[in-house]
Design a protein around this motif. Structure first.
Motif, mmCIF file in Angstrom:
data_model
loop_
_atom_site.group_PDB
_atom_site.id
_atom_site.type_symbol
_atom_site.label_atom_id
_atom_site.label_comp_id
_atom_site.label_asym_id
_atom_site.label_seq_id
_atom_site.Cartn_x
_atom_site.Cartn_y
_atom_site.Cartn_z
ATOM 1 N N PRO A 199 1.066 -1.336 -0.043
ATOM 2 C CA PRO A 199 0.163 -0.128 -0.155
ATOM 3 C C PRO A 199 1.059 1.756 0.144
ATOM 4 O O PRO A 199 0.228 2.272 -0.969
ATOM 5 C CB PRO A 199 -1.124 -0.518 1.086
ATOM 6 N N GLU A 200 2.212 1.229 0.673
ATOM 7 C CA GLU A 200 3.018 2.131 0.606
ATOM 8 C C GLU A 200 3.514 2.792 -1.006
ATOM 9 O O GLU A 200 4.051 4.267 -0.681
ATOM 10 C CB GLU A 200 3.694 2.307 1.282
ATOM 11 N N ALA A 246 1.035 2.941 -3.065
ATOM 12 C CA ALA A 246 0.182 1.942 -4.352
ATOM 13 C C ALA A 246 0.080 3.873 -5.274
ATOM 14 O O ALA A 246 0.350 4.550 -3.799
ATOM 15 C CB ALA A 246 -0.993 2.181 -3.277
ATOM 16 N N CYS A 249 -3.257 4.816 -5.777
ATOM 17 C CA CYS A 249 -4.592 5.773 -5.338
ATOM 18 C C CYS A 249 -4.850 4.466 -4.049
ATOM 19 O O CYS A 249 -4.664 3.436 -4.358
ATOM 20 C CB CYS A 249 -5.121 4.835 -6.496
ATOM 21 N N GLY A 256 -4.076 4.668 -1.315
ATOM 22 C CA GLY A 256 -3.473 3.099 -0.986
ATOM 23 C C GLY A 256 -3.706 3.392 0.750
ATOM 24 O O GLY A 256 -4.096 1.966 1.882
ATOM 25 N N PRO A 257 -3.890 4.389 1.383
ATOM 26 C CA PRO A 257 -4.846 4.170 3.158
ATOM 27 C C PRO A 257 -5.129 3.313 2.866
ATOM 28 O O PRO A 257 -6.176 3.092 4.806
ATOM 29 C CB PRO A 257 -5.156 5.347 3.072
#
Lengths: 349, 349, 349, 349
Positions: free
Chosen positions: D307-308, D310, D312, D314-315
């Motif tokens: 995710p870090e 990503a 789009c 990510g959070p």
């Protein structure tokens, strides 16, 4: 706290902010950006509030960083709390390990209707009885509740069933008499910002069920709990009951996300009121199951032996088949999400 | 009232509705459509409420047709009312022919600050002084007002300036003391559904300034006014102060349409609070001009001699240039929309 | 940008954030508070977005400080813009010095109805004609507009009256044909986030009237304008037309504060649509006056020669007395707030 | 339909309404009340719309009684539908008996990231892969997706994993190419009122996943589905993804009540998107459990291998422990509410 300066803020304006912060013993760390300067404040936040920084020249915005509530926060009280309701002999827990089912009539109308509703509730697995003696009504022409007479009926029904009772208090002047009869005092959605009442209820020495204001943010709701906690009472259970939105097909919109959001920031138990959230009896069972799924600590539900004759909120009261389906869900589902239902817990104890 | 039956409602269910309506002396007129049957009810609406029609089998929906408020409605009181504020010697009107400018500090902090703010307000054309002695604050850690000491300061300032004073009452237990000092009692947005307080204020014999609940529909707001009116007091002025919406750039969203909507259905005067609606001082002047344009009966505005030191809502208090611009607008614009400003009216009288 | 670390964030987590910021050439300034650490970022904001800082371990929140839009911002274009609509011979300004009155039928139905509505509009002082040929309707069963036939009618009416025309485009595939006929392309509220359409319209070389999405924040609305500006077109006029709220007495809630809020941050002209905001013809005049008072650059209003026969939004179309009252307000009120009406300006030129 | 006349409506005005209704073959039944007259209309509702009754003199209000949608309503299609997604050899059901788990990355960024996310999703029990190739972004400066290249990656991943793919289409001009690659076409929240796109998608011959507009009422959402259905395609799955409210702690407010409300009125399957509703990864698991509890037909969840990094959202992407917890919930909880998970169903078949 972070102070954001306006694009054209002058050095003098920045220096003024730094000086003001220093004047109350704080420390200001200035970061000059290409377009804007931001100033991080370190020190006692409460003292910064008095500075009225937003009113200073050159200040565009002030961001609060930490939560404004303290006593109800998990920050210094990491473990989630359990609140015990009722006399020592019949105490019922509301907290992170159990799932507590509260039920009863919206309003206490007669002794017969109340005992009948209590038997229905108990038969379906409820361990705490709800029932309104003082009703806050939006119309001065609507039924306003039986008052003290209603409290007496509730006390008799507690005697008969062994169920602790939770009932609403709508006026600071009634707190003493309600606390005399009830095991738990409820603050309704319309009083969620009635700070005088919150303080008075906090002093009454009984657990409190604090409904969310229909228009309160989660932060405002926790601040309302902080008022009660400030008066020396941390036995507070929060109750999500729907917020006001643009969607007309339900009376309010149940903010189901509020359950995990609250549980992440506050140690207080939190339950769901699916009856008032939806305002429709066909939604009570699915919303109760959603509450169990999401990890709520309980539900509070309207039941009435004869909704057609109810003086208050008849359309959302459960009966017959629906109540059986709810009873079944409350018996089975909590285990599937790692909970014990409160009756089970009593049985084990 | 109109009862809408569900698509598959049976003849027996329809007959049951008709019989229930007849049981309270009403008359039900049945229209069978291709998909649904609708039943129009004629008779005493209040008696129909007790029937709980929504809970009957086969009923899909119940539409209320007429307004639920009576005393504050224009239906039986077509002419718009004027409320007079202050002692007989200095009465100031709020009503359909004038434009009344109310101003003062959000909170009374000291005698000096209050008299200075009052002089600013008066210099800008204000004819009524606002100022808070009892403050409802969302945080128990915030300044709560000076209480009775604040009321005494306000009375002194009235003496010195001749301006009648309007101040908030937040607890039913304080109504008597506030009514002793103030010329007009204000109900704040957070108490708009505090029915005990509304009734108590209605009995106090002073005009009432009723702010809209930040989440109240116009109908709920008028029902709150009905509570006051029911206690025997029709000297009520409504105050639109913004509602809660998703837009974050203003503290609340000023519902400017509420002014003509209210004026079409209620005879009560209605004013606008541009300070609390926007929460930003740069919006006070344009929103005040919008209020004049739309036909409001007045505005109520925060002023503070030194906003940087204000203990309450400093960021929205007007000063210097902005206040001059507002003064000019209040002097000139009302005439352009067919109004007289209240000071002018005094002068003429 | 400001990164707020979670209360228990470790030094390693803080160092990781600083390193990530440095990796794109940014500079991170760390302020360690008692409870939390905050990190101010200085450098190219766009490069920080790619870092996905919110997903990093130990990060509680990321606050954006500066506005996300650039081309439409006043930051680098301090003076408010004027947009000119229509052929060189009949150009009508919309901007900070004038007040422009746009009117016409919601939908173009027939040549007769359109010319009649245009004459009504022009008689009342309107200088630009509105009229829908392509209609976005929430029901597939509703009248969808005449399409190209409607555009031809509009062009004929422009010929006859000399009024430039603004008309909606609802599909990227229709932009070319609409741009061929119209003087100004309207993006409706339902397409405020239809980014493909926004880009296409931006490339069409005609001024654009961009309605606010009924649920768009002001920032999102300005970002939609940024899409158009990005395609090379800065001739954009914003139109506030009400947002969705809980209040049911009006179709939408006119966010009158949006006018000064937008004017403070964007250089684009902004007008008000009182017809669609309220959805009630009795509100069109007072809301138009509010728009003038608040400082809007114009209004756009529905008129129809025979609302009873209108195929679209008949209930809000003005006629007779109301239109005369509006005409009078548009003629007189703008001067009282320092504006010239656009017709006056033409006359002077 | 019910027409409510204004209090002072004349007999001539009432007669005019009756005559208008009769002019299109309808039947009007008049009930004269003490204060108001109401008129029930019987006949073809569509013909009544053309009458513009709200614009007639003396008419105060018009209440629609029946639902405006037809093809998607349960009224003539009582049984809830199942939609099958994917090629004949791998069809996955979404409907009332199963619980379908859809997962994948918010945006397709690279072939590696996509296949890795797909393996994560499949390992956790997902049976359909989601992934965005065309992204609608509120900022023109944000990553807009890989376009056709992204579709090719998705097709390769389907080949490798056997999972059918659902991907968003944001522009009517792209429908053909997306339909060529995808097994199911997604309409995103920002296009929920893009009627041209809805019609085009309805003609593409593939199942459609229709997200709720973030500001759409349930009725408007079902009308959007009706647009698709009108184009000849009833293979529509609805997806609740949160609505815009005043609560700031979540990106949107998941309207969990919408699931049973929709299931009561429409036969279409309905799933929940807990990732976009909350915008926080810590809420994905509890909201997914709420979705199972309330009786949703499935969930659609963001997963990302890193995710870090990503590009789009990510959070909100799940990983590690959370994904394992979700996998477990999806495996166990549906059975507790009487559902089979879609993988189980495939296994049994």
């Amino acid at each position: 706290m972070v102070v954001v300066m306006a694009p054209g803020a002058t050095d003098a304006e920045i220096a003024h902010v730094v000086a003001r912060v220093a004047s109350v013993g704080g420390n200001a760390s200035v970061s000059k950006g290409i377009e804007r300067t931001i100033i991080g404040l370190v020190g006692d936040i409460d003292s910064f509030h008095g500075l009225n920084l937003r009113a200073l020249a050159g200040v565009a915005d002030v961001h609060r960083i930490s939560d404004p509530y303290k006593l109800v926060s998990r920050q210094h009280h990491a473990e989630r709390s359990t609140v015990w309701v009722g006399p020592a002999s019949h105490q019922v827990p509301i907290g992170p390990e159990t799932f507590t089912f509260i039920a009863g009539p919206c309003a206490v109308e007669t002794a017969e209707q109340t005992i009948e509703a209590a038997r229905m509730a108990q038969g379906a697995g409820a361990t705490i009885l709800r029932g309104g003696a003082f009703k806050p009504r939006t119309s001065p022409y609507a039924f306003q509740g039986l008052g003290v007479k209603g409290l007496e009926i509730l006390a008799d029904v507690r005697e008969a069933t062994g169920m602790p009772i939770v009932t609403e208090v709508v006026d600071a002047r009634d707190v003493a008499v309600v606390a005399e009869f009830a095991d738990m005092l409820q603050i309704g959605t319309r009083n969620a910002a009635n700070f005088g009442l919150l303080q008075k209820v906090g002093e009454a020495g009984k657990p409190v069920l604090l409904k969310r204001g229909m228009t309160a943010t989660i932060e405002e709701w926790l601040m309302a709990a902080e008022y009660i906690a400030q008066s020396g009472n941390l036995d507070i259970v929060l109750c999500e009951r729907g917020i006001r939105t643009f969607e007309p097909s339900t009376r309010n919109t149940l903010d189901i996300s509020a359950i995990p959001v609250v549980q992440a920031t506050s140690h207080l138990p939190i339950i769901v009121d699916p009856s008032h959230a939806g305002g429709r009896k066909d939604l009570v069972v699915p919303l109760s199951k959603a509450a169990i799924g999401v990890g709520a600590d309980g539900v509070i539900v309207d039941v009435h032996p004869n909704p057609e004759e109810a003086l208050c909120d008849g359309p959302q009261a459960l009966l017959g088949n629906d109540l059986r389906e709810l009873a079944q869900a409350v018996r089975r589902l909590p285990a599937a999400v790692g909970r014990v239902d409160a009756r089970e817990r009593e049985r084990r104890a």
